[in-house]
Design an enzyme around this catalytic site. Structure first.
Site, mmCIF file in Angstrom:
data_model
loop_
_atom_site.group_PDB
_atom_site.id
_atom_site.type_symbol
_atom_site.label_atom_id
_atom_site.label_comp_id
_atom_site.label_asym_id
_atom_site.label_seq_id
_atom_site.Cartn_x
_atom_site.Cartn_y
_atom_site.Cartn_z
ATOM 1 N N LYS A 75 -4.230 2.699 -2.525
ATOM 2 C CA LYS A 75 -5.473 3.423 -2.804
ATOM 3 C C LYS A 75 -5.315 4.840 -2.292
ATOM 4 O O LYS A 75 -4.595 5.086 -1.331
ATOM 5 C CB LYS A 75 -6.628 2.761 -2.047
ATOM 6 C CG LYS A 75 -7.044 1.455 -2.642
ATOM 7 C CD LYS A 75 -8.050 0.759 -1.775
ATOM 8 C CE LYS A 75 -7.362 0.043 -0.643
ATOM 9 N NZ LYS A 75 -8.231 -0.753 0.187
ATOM 10 N N ASP A 77 0.823 -1.217 0.000
ATOM 11 C CA ASP A 77 0.000 0.000 0.000
ATOM 12 C C ASP A 77 0.847 1.252 0.000
ATOM 13 O O ASP A 77 2.033 1.203 0.309
ATOM 14 C CB ASP A 77 -0.730 0.072 1.337
ATOM 15 C CG ASP A 77 -1.956 -0.788 1.339
ATOM 16 O OD1 ASP A 77 -2.585 -0.819 2.393
ATOM 17 O OD2 ASP A 77 -2.266 -1.407 0.312
ATOM 18 N N MET A 83 -8.100 8.336 9.426
ATOM 19 C CA MET A 83 -8.569 8.948 8.174
ATOM 20 C C MET A 83 -9.459 10.153 8.453
ATOM 21 O O MET A 83 -10.590 10.247 7.974
ATOM 22 C CB MET A 83 -9.337 7.907 7.342
ATOM 23 C CG MET A 83 -8.465 6.731 6.965
ATOM 24 S SD MET A 83 -9.347 5.429 6.116
ATOM 25 C CE MET A 83 -9.850 4.406 7.475
HETATM 26 N N1 SAH Z 1 -4.382 -0.547 9.230
HETATM 27 C C1 SAH Z 1 -3.861 0.754 9.571
HETATM 28 C C2 SAH Z 1 -4.848 1.853 9.294
HETATM 29 C C3 SAH Z 1 -5.170 2.025 7.856
HETATM 30 S S1 SAH Z 1 -6.275 3.338 7.580
HETATM 31 C C4 SAH Z 1 -3.429 0.752 11.043
HETATM 32 O O1 SAH Z 1 -3.710 -0.176 11.776
HETATM 33 O O2 SAH Z 1 -2.767 1.717 11.436
HETATM 34 C C5 SAH Z 1 -5.203 4.658 7.186
HETATM 35 C C6 SAH Z 1 -5.145 5.666 8.316
HETATM 36 O O3 SAH Z 1 -4.278 5.231 9.334
HETATM 37 C C7 SAH Z 1 -4.576 7.000 7.910
HETATM 38 O O4 SAH Z 1 -5.548 7.815 7.270
HETATM 39 C C8 SAH Z 1 -4.202 7.549 9.253
HETATM 40 O O5 SAH Z 1 -5.321 8.041 9.936
HETATM 41 C C9 SAH Z 1 -3.713 6.336 9.982
HETATM 42 N N2 SAH Z 1 -2.243 6.208 9.958
HETATM 43 C C10 SAH Z 1 -1.551 5.204 9.477
HETATM 44 N N3 SAH Z 1 -0.223 5.386 9.654
HETATM 45 C C11 SAH Z 1 -0.105 6.582 10.268
HETATM 46 C C12 SAH Z 1 0.999 7.350 10.726
HETATM 47 N N4 SAH Z 1 2.255 6.938 10.576
HETATM 48 N N5 SAH Z 1 0.755 8.535 11.311
HETATM 49 C C13 SAH Z 1 -0.502 8.966 11.472
HETATM 50 N N6 SAH Z 1 -1.575 8.289 11.069
HETATM 51 C C14 SAH Z 1 -1.402 7.108 10.478
#
Ligand code: SAH
Length: 460
Positions: free
Chosen positions: A271, A249, A384
């Site tokens: 995406k 991703d 998100m």
């Molecule tokens: N499966 C992932 C989430 C995917 S949805 C998890 O468990 O973290 C994608 C969202 O994750 C982003 O829009 C953001 O809100 C958050 N996210 C993922 N990595 C991040 C990071 N390094 N810093 C801040 N937000 C993050």
């Protein structure tokens, strides 16, 4: 080579330790694991040694060392007293009788040295610095510990058990070697590592029965964490290093992708919010197809695959098609960002619960249970969230949350580019107005955010 490595059988073999302190205890414990019959000569002994006496693995001769104590009854002698003269006498006597001797902190008196070991019995890895630096050997050992799965010994046991059978079925040595090489790096070993020995054995039988030798592939659904590569799990790293193809991703950091096996084919299936580069159904189908072609397919996801990651849908397709898979958790953005921003998600004084929600629109609207989110003594983490942050703050206040409730917006959390902006529900919108904020971002809402100033250790 100063020292020749040699593994010695010590089961039921008399060994002597002179000295009763902590070093002696450590050596005695190692010898006991090898089944040695241990005699300790020392006026006093530590608690750990005493417990070995109770286990009947050790006999204590309660006095100082005397000339003549080292006899040819012993195969190995260890001098571990804090008296260098005594240690020297022990060594000399052992040398005179040609008995292997190890002397603590005196390599020049040793005929053998005891390595640092990584114990995956029956697999043993021994590390020696040639008596130059025990600390160096220990550091190296710690590194190797992280590389060798805990159940590696079980794998060796299984191979030992099946070896004859495989030899009978695959008679050409080269083909046999190929079989074991694949078994040791593919689904068979993975089954053992995850504790499913019986399934592993069955799979070996199945592969042997399959005359065309078509081994099925497997999908690894792996959480890669929020960004910092150090947050990967051992299992994640191991599977990353044995994949034939990786589907990843946008959220997976380049530093993490660099750790995937170099030869693996890389497929980007990222995406973006409104623009779906590759449809989810297509990803699901691709995973199944590649695995059915016999490939080890790594599906690498940001954070944890089961938290807003659609990982559930992907493995559902696999389950339906009978494709083997395993799922590896990752550090989710909420815990990664919270820890690196010094914001405890729960705290006795501020929050007894934490709730994770997505700020992603469904049918053009933010459909959240606002009442549930606006509860006191609770931390709300919104994934998100950036596009709809204003609506989010307004709705929470409209449903009874105080406008003064602190909020943190964490951008690119856990990476060297991490940025934390703090404000309140009322002021956040103005605070970020006109600022360039880099994705991905996560919003943390609740009184725990007050602790950020005090506990922030990572810097912004
Ligand atoms: N499966 C992932 C989430 C995917 S949805 C998890 O468990 O973290 C994608 C969202 O994750 C982003 O829009 C953001 O809100 C958050 N996210 C993922 N990595 C991040 C990071 N390094 N810093 C801040 N937000 C993050």
């Amino acid at each position: 080579m100063d020292y020749f490595p040699l593994f010695t059988k010590l089961t039921d073999t008399p060994c002597l330790i002179v000295g009763g302190g902590t070093v002696a205890a450590r050596k005695a414990a190692a010898l006991a694991r090898a089944g040695a019959v241990i005699t300790v000569i020392a006026p006093d002994i530590t608690k750990n040694l005493a417990s070995l006496i109770e286990d009947k693995t050790l006999t204590h001769v309660e006095r100082k060392y005397q000339q003549g104590d080292v006899s040819s009854d012993y195969r190995l002698v260890i001098a571990a007293t804090d008296d260098t003269q005594v240690n020297q006498q022990v060594a000399e006597q052992a040398h005179a009788l040609a008995i292997s001797v190890n002397v603590i902190d005196a390599p020049e008196l040793c005929s053998v040295i005891l390595p640092s070991i990584i114990d995956r019995d029956p697999v043993i890895v021994a590390v020696s610095s040639g008596a130059r630096s025990p600390v160096l050997a220990r550091v190296l050992r710690a590194r190797l510990e992280t590389l060798i799965p805990a159940r590696y010994g079980r794998l060796a046991e299984l191979i030992g058990k099946l070896r004859n059978k495989v030899r009978e079925q695959i008679t050409v040595p080269q083909a046999r070697r190929g079989f074991w090489e694949r078994a040791l790096q593919g689904p068979i070993s993975e089954l053992v590592f995850s504790g499913r020995d019986a399934d592993a054995e069955q799979l070996v039988e199945k592969v042997l029965a399959d005359t065309e030798n078509t081994e099925s592939g497997e999908v690894y659904l792996v959480g890669a964490g929020p960004g910092d590569p150090d947050l990967l799990s051992f299992r994640a790293l191991r599977l990353m290093q044995q994949a034939d193809v990786v589907l990843y991703d946008r959220l997976v950091a380049p530093e993490i992708l660099d750790l995937v096996r170099r030869e693996a084919e890389r497929v980007y299936v990222g995406k973006r919010r409104a623009y779906h580069a590759v449809r989810q159904e297509e990803i699901n189908e691709t995973l199944a197809r590649l695995a059915l072609e016999g490939k080890r397919v790594l599906r690498l996801k940001g954070g944890d695959p089961f938290i807003f990651g659609r990982g559930g849908e992907e493995v559902e397709t696999l389950a339906e098609q009978g494709v083997p898979f395993q799922i590896v958790p990752g550090v989710t953005a909420a815990s990664g960002c919270a820890c690196y921003a010094g914001i405890p998600l729960t705290h006795r004084d501020y929050a007894q619960s934490v709730i994770f929600v997505t700020g992603h629109l469904k049918d053009g609207e933010l459909q959240l249970n606002w009442k549930q989110l606006a509860q006191p003594q609770q931390t709300v983490v919104v994934y998100m969230s950036l596009t709809n942050i204003d609506v989010l703050c307004d709705q929470l206040v409209a449903h009874g949350m105080s406008a003064d409730t602190p909020v943190a917006l964490v951008s690119r959390g856990t990476t060297v580019n991490q940025d934390v902006i703090t404000a309140t529900l009322a002021s956040l919108s103005d605070e970020i107005e006109g600022k360039e904020i880099h994705a991905p971002t996560l919003t943390i809402i609740g009184d725990v955010v007050k602790l950020h100033d005090k506990l922030n250790w990572f810097g912004n």
